[in-house]
Design a protein around this motif. Structure first.
Motif, mmCIF file in Angstrom:
data_model
loop_
_atom_site.group_PDB
_atom_site.id
_atom_site.type_symbol
_atom_site.label_atom_id
_atom_site.label_comp_id
_atom_site.label_asym_id
_atom_site.label_seq_id
_atom_site.Cartn_x
_atom_site.Cartn_y
_atom_site.Cartn_z
ATOM 1 N N GLY A 125 16.869 32.506 14.071
ATOM 2 C CA GLY A 125 15.439 32.532 14.342
ATOM 3 C C GLY A 125 14.610 31.727 13.362
ATOM 4 N N THR A 126 15.249 31.156 12.339
ATOM 5 C CA THR A 126 14.535 30.336 11.359
ATOM 6 C C THR A 126 15.279 29.028 11.139
ATOM 7 O OG1 THR A 126 15.693 31.384 9.511
ATOM 8 C CG2 THR A 126 13.559 32.323 10.156
ATOM 9 N N ALA A 127 14.523 27.981 10.919
ATOM 10 C CA ALA A 127 15.095 26.674 10.594
ATOM 11 C C ALA A 127 13.983 25.803 10.041
ATOM 12 C CB ALA A 127 15.721 26.022 11.825
ATOM 13 N N LEU A 128 14.323 24.935 9.115
ATOM 14 C CA LEU A 128 13.343 24.020 8.538
ATOM 15 C C LEU A 128 13.316 22.720 9.329
ATOM 16 C CD1 LEU A 128 13.928 24.595 4.732
ATOM 17 C CD2 LEU A 128 11.923 25.253 6.079
ATOM 18 N N LEU A 129 12.125 22.185 9.466
ATOM 19 C CA LEU A 129 11.921 20.988 10.274
ATOM 20 C C LEU A 129 11.125 19.968 9.468
ATOM 21 C CD1 LEU A 129 12.096 19.740 13.199
ATOM 22 C CD2 LEU A 129 9.841 20.732 13.580
ATOM 23 N N ASP A 130 11.624 18.733 9.438
ATOM 24 C CA ASP A 130 10.873 17.661 8.781
ATOM 25 C C ASP A 130 11.327 16.329 9.357
ATOM 26 O OD1 ASP A 130 9.083 16.356 7.144
ATOM 27 O OD2 ASP A 130 9.639 17.493 5.363
ATOM 28 N N SER A 131 10.669 15.270 8.938
ATOM 29 C CA SER A 131 10.903 13.954 9.511
ATOM 30 C C SER A 131 11.861 13.133 8.649
ATOM 31 C CB SER A 131 9.576 13.211 9.689
ATOM 32 O OG SER A 131 8.870 13.191 8.474
ATOM 33 N N TYR A 132 12.320 12.040 9.219
ATOM 34 C CA TYR A 132 13.191 11.101 8.516
ATOM 35 C C TYR A 132 12.897 9.703 9.060
ATOM 36 C CZ TYR A 132 15.860 11.177 12.848
ATOM 37 O OH TYR A 132 16.217 11.080 14.166
ATOM 38 N N THR A 133 13.280 8.685 8.310
ATOM 39 C CA THR A 133 13.031 7.318 8.748
ATOM 40 C C THR A 133 13.957 6.363 8.005
ATOM 41 O OG1 THR A 133 11.372 5.564 8.885
ATOM 42 C CG2 THR A 133 11.196 7.053 7.027
ATOM 43 N N ARG A 134 14.133 5.180 8.559
ATOM 44 C CA ARG A 134 14.868 4.123 7.868
ATOM 45 C C ARG A 134 13.922 3.250 7.046
ATOM 46 N NH1 ARG A 134 18.781 1.463 12.363
ATOM 47 N NH2 ARG A 134 19.301 0.128 10.566
ATOM 48 N N ASP A 135 12.638 3.557 7.106
ATOM 49 C CA ASP A 135 11.630 2.810 6.363
ATOM 50 C C ASP A 135 11.469 3.437 4.970
ATOM 51 O OD1 ASP A 135 9.507 1.378 5.427
ATOM 52 O OD2 ASP A 135 8.046 2.184 6.861
ATOM 53 N N PHE A 136 11.760 2.664 3.917
ATOM 54 C CA PHE A 136 11.689 3.168 2.545
ATOM 55 C C PHE A 136 10.381 2.788 1.848
ATOM 56 C CE2 PHE A 136 16.143 2.947 3.618
ATOM 57 C CZ PHE A 136 16.643 4.140 3.123
ATOM 58 N N SER A 137 9.476 2.199 2.599
ATOM 59 C CA SER A 137 8.224 1.750 1.985
ATOM 60 C C SER A 137 7.203 2.873 1.859
ATOM 61 C CB SER A 137 7.619 0.594 2.796
ATOM 62 O OG SER A 137 7.302 1.019 4.113
ATOM 63 N N ARG A 138 7.397 3.969 2.599
ATOM 64 C CA ARG A 138 6.460 5.085 2.503
ATOM 65 C C ARG A 138 7.179 6.379 2.849
ATOM 66 N NH1 ARG A 138 3.806 6.511 7.529
ATOM 67 N NH2 ARG A 138 4.605 5.298 9.300
ATOM 68 N N GLU A 139 6.517 7.487 2.539
ATOM 69 C CA GLU A 139 7.115 8.790 2.806
ATOM 70 C C GLU A 139 7.187 9.046 4.316
ATOM 71 O OE1 GLU A 139 8.339 11.198 0.777
ATOM 72 O OE2 GLU A 139 8.179 9.728 -0.835
ATOM 73 N N PRO A 140 8.248 9.732 4.762
ATOM 74 C CA PRO A 140 8.323 10.075 6.182
ATOM 75 C C PRO A 140 7.141 10.961 6.586
ATOM 76 C CG PRO A 140 10.426 10.450 5.086
ATOM 77 C CD PRO A 140 9.426 10.177 4.005
ATOM 78 N N GLY A 141 6.558 10.661 7.722
ATOM 79 C CA GLY A 141 5.433 11.435 8.233
ATOM 80 C C GLY A 141 5.729 11.963 9.617
ATOM 81 N N TRP A 142 4.752 12.664 10.197
ATOM 82 C CA TRP A 142 4.962 13.269 11.506
ATOM 83 C C TRP A 142 4.932 12.256 12.642
ATOM 84 C CZ3 TRP A 142 7.271 17.599 11.686
ATOM 85 C CH2 TRP A 142 7.120 18.516 10.636
ATOM 86 N N ASP A 143 4.666 10.984 12.313
ATOM 87 C CA ASP A 143 4.795 9.936 13.319
ATOM 88 C C ASP A 143 6.229 9.421 13.386
ATOM 89 O OD1 ASP A 143 4.485 8.965 10.736
ATOM 90 O OD2 ASP A 143 3.663 7.044 11.391
ATOM 91 N N HIS A 144 7.103 9.946 12.531
ATOM 92 C CA HIS A 144 8.523 9.600 12.546
ATOM 93 C C HIS A 144 9.312 10.685 13.279
ATOM 94 C CE1 HIS A 144 7.388 7.244 8.757
ATOM 95 N NE2 HIS A 144 7.769 6.340 9.642
ATOM 96 N N PRO A 145 10.530 10.383 13.695
ATOM 97 C CA PRO A 145 11.360 11.413 14.340
ATOM 98 C C PRO A 145 11.668 12.557 13.383
ATOM 99 C CG PRO A 145 12.648 9.422 13.895
ATOM 100 C CD PRO A 145 11.223 9.069 13.646
ATOM 101 N N VAL A 146 11.949 13.731 13.942
ATOM 102 C CA VAL A 146 12.174 14.926 13.128
ATOM 103 C C VAL A 146 13.580 15.472 13.357
ATOM 104 C CG1 VAL A 146 9.739 15.553 13.091
ATOM 105 C CG2 VAL A 146 11.210 16.417 14.918
ATOM 106 N N ALA A 147 14.028 16.283 12.394
ATOM 107 C CA ALA A 147 15.344 16.922 12.472
ATOM 108 C C ALA A 147 15.252 18.280 11.787
ATOM 109 C CB ALA A 147 16.409 16.061 11.788
ATOM 110 N N ASN A 148 16.234 19.130 12.070
ATOM 111 C CA ASN A 148 16.360 20.397 11.353
ATOM 112 C C ASN A 148 17.132 20.157 10.066
ATOM 113 O OD1 ASN A 148 16.574 21.805 14.509
ATOM 114 N ND2 ASN A 148 15.082 22.540 13.028
ATOM 115 N N TYR A 149 16.630 20.707 8.959
ATOM 116 C CA TYR A 149 17.228 20.509 7.637
ATOM 117 C C TYR A 149 17.941 21.790 7.195
ATOM 118 C CZ TYR A 149 14.430 16.262 6.790
ATOM 119 O OH TYR A 149 13.877 15.017 6.855
ATOM 120 N N TYR A 150 19.099 21.612 6.567
ATOM 121 C CA TYR A 150 19.856 22.730 6.010
ATOM 122 C C TYR A 150 20.414 22.325 4.663
ATOM 123 C CZ TYR A 150 19.896 24.063 10.960
ATOM 124 O OH TYR A 150 19.528 24.368 12.242
ATOM 125 N N SER A 151 20.474 23.281 3.737
ATOM 126 C CA SER A 151 21.236 23.056 2.507
ATOM 127 C C SER A 151 22.561 23.791 2.652
ATOM 128 C CB SER A 151 20.465 23.566 1.281
ATOM 129 O OG SER A 151 20.176 24.951 1.389
#
Length: 374
Positions: A125-151
């Motif tokens: 019922g819980t999962a972390l969600l954030d964006s990722y990108t191949r662009d290293f010129s700026r931080e990933p934002g919500w205009d980039h694709p998103v994925a579920n993150y796990y440690s």
């Protein structure tokens, strides 16, 4: 089947005696407008029956597929939530070292096959969600694709039987020395690197303050949000880079995993993480809870569709029988003039052939349009 259903009333009328039909002078063939209306009613009923029959078949197939869905992992593992007492440790390295000792101690329990750890269990019922990108010129934002993150800890994929498609697992050294490496799933690999067959060594700029990271492994997609479909790509990072507390351990046993609960509890308490242990359950319970609503809704709707299809079939028979009944006077006259049952059936077929020829394609077209809903 629809044609045979329509022939049954015709056959029954053809077996009757002309004298009985001719006595019922009140029954007429009807005006041409009325006849066309009745034929249109038959055509509409045929089209509706086709749609409902198609829907019932599709929903039954969905119910069967749901029972056989492959989650991407084997949920027959024991899980336990291992928190730590706030303020007990000075920095993150001590926390990671503690969890590694807990993992190694659990692995030493007799009957344990493998152990792994993850920040968020599948279907919890819980999962972390954030964006990722191949662009290293700026931080990933919500205009980039998103994925579920796990440690994760090393050993999680082996314990869950999530297959490696490329590369390898995160190592204990990478897990404890803040090396920016990640393992991604097939879905993320295909979406982020559609032009590449092998993505090992490629880099992604990952959100949630993880930053630029090197891909060391690609695993199969594990359905951890919804049983019925793959929702989002998944990304796994070492605890030293992406620490989310508390950690959940997954334990695969050589025999009955539930029988290991007291032994695993004692093993963890020997290390002394400080927090109260909880969640000593099988991961299959999470899967059953996540799929119960979907199973119930699918079963209910499937039952309704089958009942609707049966009722529509009965309705089709009644409508065709009514049309044939309205024309039984002319049928009786033809019988009196020497027409055979076969000739009567051919006569009715010539009348209804155009209706069936129009209604069946319309029904099939509506069924195709409605297929995404089913």
């Amino acid at each position: 089947g629809l044609v045979l259903l329509g022939l049954l009333p015709v056959w029954k009328v053809s077996r009757g005696t002309p004298y009985q039909a001719l006595r019922e002078g009140a029954v007429q063939g009807g005006r041409a407008e009325g006849a066309r209306t009745r034929l249109a009613l038959v055509g509409g009923q045929i089209a509706l029956t086709v749609v409902l029959a198609f829907g019932a078949v599709q929903l039954v197939r969905s119910a069967v597929s749901l029972a056989r869905v492959h989650l991407g992992f084997d949920p027959h593992v024991l899980t336990v939530r291992v928190p730590i007492r706030p303020g007990q440790f000075r920095d993150m390295s001590e926390i990671i070292a503690l969890y590694q000792r807990v993992r190694d101690r659990i692995a030493a329990v007799n009957g344990v096959e493998s152990v792994g750890g993850i920040s968020h269990l599948p279907f919890s019922g819980t999962a972390l969600l954030d964006s990722y990108t191949r662009d290293f010129s700026r931080e990933p934002g919500w205009d980039h694709p998103v994925a579920n993150y796990y440690s994760v800890q090393p050993g999680y994929f082996t314990t869950m039987k999530i297959p490696f498609v490329q590369g390898r697992d995160i190592t204990d050294l990478e897990n404890s020395t803040q090396q920016h490496v990640i393992v991604i799933d097939e879905m993320l690999a295909k979406s982020a690197f559609p032009e590449m067959q092998n993505v090992i060594g490629q880099r992604l700029n990952v959100g949630y303050q993880i930053g630029p990271s090197t891909i060391v492994g690609v695993v199969g997609h594990a359905r951890s949000i919804e049983v019925g479909r793959a929702v989002r790509p998944q990304l796994y990072a070492p605890m030293s880079v992406f620490l989310r507390l508390p950690l959940h351990f997954t334990i695969r046993a050589q025999g009955d995993a539930m029988a290991l609960r007291p032994h695993v509890r004692r093993a963890i308490e020997e290390i002394g993480p400080g927090g109260a242990l909880s969640g000593f359950t099988m991961l299959t319970d999470n899967v059953a809870t996540a799929s119960s609503t979907l199973h119930a809704v699918t079963g209910f709707v499937t039952t309704l569709a089958i009942c609707a299809g049966l009722l529509s079939t009965v309705g089709l028979y009644i409508v065709i029988a009514f049309v044939v009944h309205q024309r039984r006077r002319s049928t009786a006259i033809r019988c009196a003039l020497g027409a055979s049952p076969g000739q009567l059936i051919l006569h009715h077929l010539r009348t209804s052939a155009a209706v069936i020829a129009l209604a069946l394609p319309v029904g099939v077209g509506l069924a195709i349009l409605a297929s995404p809903l089913f």
